[in-house]
Design an enzyme around this catalytic site. Sequence first.
Site, PDB file in Angstrom:
ATOM      1  N   GLU A  37      -2.234 -49.374 -14.331  1.00 58.14           N
ATOM      2  CA  GLU A  37      -2.877 -49.157 -12.899  1.00 58.14           C
ATOM      3  C   GLU A  37      -2.065 -49.204 -11.911  1.00 58.14           C
ATOM      4  O   GLU A  37      -2.036 -48.413 -11.051  1.00 58.14           O
ATOM      5  CB  GLU A  37      -3.761 -50.272 -12.799  1.00 58.14           C
ATOM      6  CG  GLU A  37      -5.295 -50.258 -13.453  1.00 58.14           C
ATOM      7  CD  GLU A  37      -5.935 -48.849 -13.235  1.00 58.14           C
ATOM      8  OE1 GLU A  37      -5.864 -48.404 -12.122  1.00 58.14           O
ATOM      9  OE2 GLU A  37      -6.465 -48.472 -14.104  1.00 58.14           O
ATOM     10  N   TYR A 120      -8.244 -53.363  -5.554  1.00 63.45           N
ATOM     11  CA  TYR A 120      -8.114 -52.302  -6.549  1.00 63.45           C
ATOM     12  C   TYR A 120      -7.720 -52.688  -7.874  1.00 63.45           C
ATOM     13  O   TYR A 120      -8.566 -52.756  -8.826  1.00 63.45           O
ATOM     14  CB  TYR A 120      -7.487 -50.956  -5.916  1.00 63.45           C
ATOM     15  CG  TYR A 120      -7.623 -50.059  -7.296  1.00 63.45           C
ATOM     16  CD1 TYR A 120      -8.513 -49.256  -7.492  1.00 63.45           C
ATOM     17  CD2 TYR A 120      -6.473 -49.878  -7.923  1.00 63.45           C
ATOM     18  CE1 TYR A 120      -8.688 -48.379  -8.384  1.00 63.45           C
ATOM     19  CE2 TYR A 120      -6.279 -49.207  -9.025  1.00 63.45           C
ATOM     20  CZ  TYR A 120      -7.446 -48.222  -9.217  1.00 63.45           C
ATOM     21  OH  TYR A 120      -7.526 -47.408 -10.310  1.00 63.45           O
ATOM     22  N   ASP A 138     -11.425 -46.717  -5.809  1.00 62.08           N
ATOM     23  CA  ASP A 138     -10.305 -45.761  -5.370  1.00 62.08           C
ATOM     24  C   ASP A 138     -10.682 -44.549  -4.791  1.00 62.08           C
ATOM     25  O   ASP A 138     -11.891 -44.369  -4.413  1.00 62.08           O
ATOM     26  CB  ASP A 138      -9.653 -45.433  -6.525  1.00 62.08           C
ATOM     27  CG  ASP A 138     -10.150 -44.607  -7.687  1.00 62.08           C
ATOM     28  OD1 ASP A 138     -11.382 -44.195  -7.526  1.00 62.08           O
ATOM     29  OD2 ASP A 138      -9.531 -43.872  -8.448  1.00 62.08           O
TER      30      ASP A 138
END
Length: 356
Positions: A37, A120, A138
Amino acid sequence: MKMIPRFAGRLLEWYRLHQRDLPWRKTRDPYRIWLSEVILQQTRVAQGLAYYERFVEHYPTVHHLAKAPIEEVLRLWQGLGYYSRARNLHAAARTISIQWAGRFPASYDELRRLKGVGDYTAAAIASFAFDEPVAVVDGNVFRVLARLYGLYDDISRTKTKHKFKALSEAHMPPQEAAAYNQAMMEFGAVQCTPQKPLCMTCPFRDDCYAAQYGKQQELPVKSKKTTKRKRYLSYRFFYRNGKLWMQERKQKDIWKGLYEPARIEAATAREMEQLLQNEAPAALWQQAQAIEQIRHLLTHQELFIDIGMLHLPPDAALPPFLKDGGDWFTPEECDALPKPIVIAQYFERHRHLLHE
Ligand code: SF4
């Protein structure tokens, strides 16, 4: 707002048929999910894949990453940009490995306490690794929801993020948080793409506001970007007695922790001209070989770089303004230093000149 019927079921069905085969999808290991990520923020999947594999190979566990010297981590990160991500990754790995004895935080709230882990990333790790029903928002998710529901809120505002998160969570099947979030993001990346969404084959075509009214290009709404700040950088690789002079960027600025050759910086082209005449001995600076002019774009900055290689006689002194902070490195040591990609690539192209 009227909710789209059976949204999650149809989305998950689409996902089973269309998902791409990506390595971080095959793991529930929070460390690997975290790595993927962070690497994928502001990076295309095709580019991020190689970096992810390299990181996993070098640092198979959070302890390996925590023990690695920061220079090595930055060197491995070289080319991905946004180097603060790598520095935060390293700092957070040290927190987990040393302060928390290797126990990876297992909830959204705990994850948020890690350095560099924002909303996020915490939501992604919490849902992908631990199935916590918290929505990931996102750019893909913004686009999908804005188009489906005809939402004209400015997505650069925090308020909008909360609204979209709540909307996504309202659709989320609590037992399938991981698959649902993955599917949302994948749907935006593959089907509801920014430029040419595949509306003809979309399972939500009959429910979608944008498809119905031809508003795909207007949604989502993002307030205008600020203009990029221009910077003028002149670099010289000084080479003397088989070594190159390099300095670490220590200031709170782009490329912190990376190494660069001798630099002169100005805010305008005109100022640069004056600096070259006054501060650096212009004759010396201009004697360089292989001078290249490179325009390098960062998200908020436009860099005009002038870079060259300069052989100095064995007893030559450095220009006085370079006396502090730098050091001399062999070309091999220089290879191993983390450098901004634009400088690393220039060095690769011209290092043969060192032996001429
Ligand atoms: S119909 Fe088109 S715009 Fe609407 S969700 Fe599907 S791909 Fe996106």
